[in-house]
Design an enzyme around this catalytic site. Sequence first.
Site, PDB file in Angstrom:
ATOM      1  N   TYR A  23       0.793  -1.192  -0.016  1.00  0.00           N
ATOM      2  CA  TYR A  23      -0.016  -0.069   0.024  1.00  0.00           C
ATOM      3  C   TYR A  23       0.851   1.241  -0.035  1.00  0.00           C
ATOM      4  O   TYR A  23       0.621   2.452  -0.651  1.00  0.00           O
ATOM      5  CB  TYR A  23      -0.953   0.069   1.082  1.00  0.00           C
ATOM      6  CG  TYR A  23      -2.105  -1.052   1.143  1.00  0.00           C
ATOM      7  CD1 TYR A  23      -3.098  -1.061   0.686  1.00  0.00           C
ATOM      8  CD2 TYR A  23      -1.637  -2.351   1.907  1.00  0.00           C
ATOM      9  CE1 TYR A  23      -3.986  -2.023   0.575  1.00  0.00           C
ATOM     10  CE2 TYR A  23      -2.457  -3.262   1.828  1.00  0.00           C
ATOM     11  CZ  TYR A  23      -3.600  -3.388   1.186  1.00  0.00           C
ATOM     12  OH  TYR A  23      -4.615  -4.326   0.946  1.00  0.00           O
ATOM     13  N   ASN A  64     -12.339  -0.956  -5.596  1.00  0.00           N
ATOM     14  CA  ASN A  64     -11.867  -1.179  -6.811  1.00  0.00           C
ATOM     15  C   ASN A  64     -13.270  -2.141  -7.497  1.00  0.00           C
ATOM     16  O   ASN A  64     -13.288  -3.443  -6.805  1.00  0.00           O
ATOM     17  CB  ASN A  64     -10.884  -1.913  -7.016  1.00  0.00           C
ATOM     18  CG  ASN A  64     -10.443  -2.704  -8.322  1.00  0.00           C
ATOM     19  OD1 ASN A  64     -11.032  -2.314  -9.277  1.00  0.00           O
ATOM     20  ND2 ASN A  64      -9.563  -3.643  -8.369  1.00  0.00           N
ATOM     21  N   CYS A 106      -6.131  -5.661  -7.789  1.00  0.00           N
ATOM     22  CA  CYS A 106      -5.732  -5.045  -6.489  1.00  0.00           C
ATOM     23  C   CYS A 106      -5.350  -6.255  -5.377  1.00  0.00           C
ATOM     24  O   CYS A 106      -4.745  -6.211  -4.474  1.00  0.00           O
ATOM     25  CB  CYS A 106      -7.143  -4.530  -5.976  1.00  0.00           C
ATOM     26  SG  CYS A 106      -8.744  -5.759  -6.155  1.00  0.00           S
ATOM     27  N   HIS A 107      -5.640  -7.554  -6.236  1.00  0.00           N
ATOM     28  CA  HIS A 107      -4.990  -8.817  -5.207  1.00  0.00           C
ATOM     29  C   HIS A 107      -3.561  -8.661  -5.156  1.00  0.00           C
ATOM     30  O   HIS A 107      -2.877  -9.457  -4.348  1.00  0.00           O
ATOM     31  CB  HIS A 107      -5.411  -9.986  -5.971  1.00  0.00           C
ATOM     32  CG  HIS A 107      -5.054 -10.259  -7.448  1.00  0.00           C
ATOM     33  ND1 HIS A 107      -5.731  -9.650  -8.379  1.00  0.00           N
ATOM     34  CD2 HIS A 107      -3.932 -10.857  -7.704  1.00  0.00           C
ATOM     35  CE1 HIS A 107      -4.931 -10.208  -9.572  1.00  0.00           C
ATOM     36  NE2 HIS A 107      -3.877 -10.783  -9.215  1.00  0.00           N
ATOM     37  N   GLU A 143      -1.121 -17.005 -10.365  1.00  0.00           N
ATOM     38  CA  GLU A 143      -0.021 -16.096 -11.157  1.00  0.00           C
ATOM     39  C   GLU A 143       1.232 -16.680 -10.864  1.00  0.00           C
ATOM     40  O   GLU A 143       1.938 -16.789 -12.188  1.00  0.00           O
ATOM     41  CB  GLU A 143      -0.232 -14.757 -10.879  1.00  0.00           C
ATOM     42  CG  GLU A 143      -1.399 -14.002 -11.399  1.00  0.00           C
ATOM     43  CD  GLU A 143      -1.676 -12.743 -10.984  1.00  0.00           C
ATOM     44  OE1 GLU A 143      -0.422 -11.934 -10.680  1.00  0.00           O
ATOM     45  OE2 GLU A 143      -2.684 -11.915 -11.221  1.00  0.00           O
TER      46      GLU A 143
END
Length: 174
Positions: A100, A123, A131-132, A158
Amino acid sequence: MSISPTARFHRMTIESPLGPITLVGDEKHLHAIHLIEPTSLDALSTSPSRPLSQAVEQLGAYFAGTSMDFDLDLLAQGTSFQHQVWDALGTIPFGTTTNYGSIAAMIGRPRAVRAVGLAIGANPLPIVVPCHRVIGANGSLTGYASGLEHKRFLLDHEQRVLHDHRSPRERPAH
């Protein structure tokens, strides 16, 4: 998300490894992705629109591990600050994370870490606006509107995709 009574919005729910995902859009843009089934969208048309069909195709490729990018026409409702944050989220590379504080610094507001967190939480386009990929400064998983289990799944997914796309020479030895 407020919906204008004159706009012609569509919704489509698809199955995913995360469970049902509901997409909301009009004839030109994808407006929202709901990872938790919404109850307030029943009045929207279920006829497919081009943006929804494209989102279905690209989310399918993302979950299949054959695509790491999205190319969709997006239109999210939010404040100018929220849009700054969401734009910054779009620069986080696939399979990587940031925190953040880094997002706050990126938008030129290094002391606005809490406000950045609130904007990230608002979001309306998770996965596509990643945002993850934002975690706590200490590396811990923090906040995700649809639950930390979804965030962990997306981050692990991912990493698996990146691992599978590396050549054998690039893969770490076990």
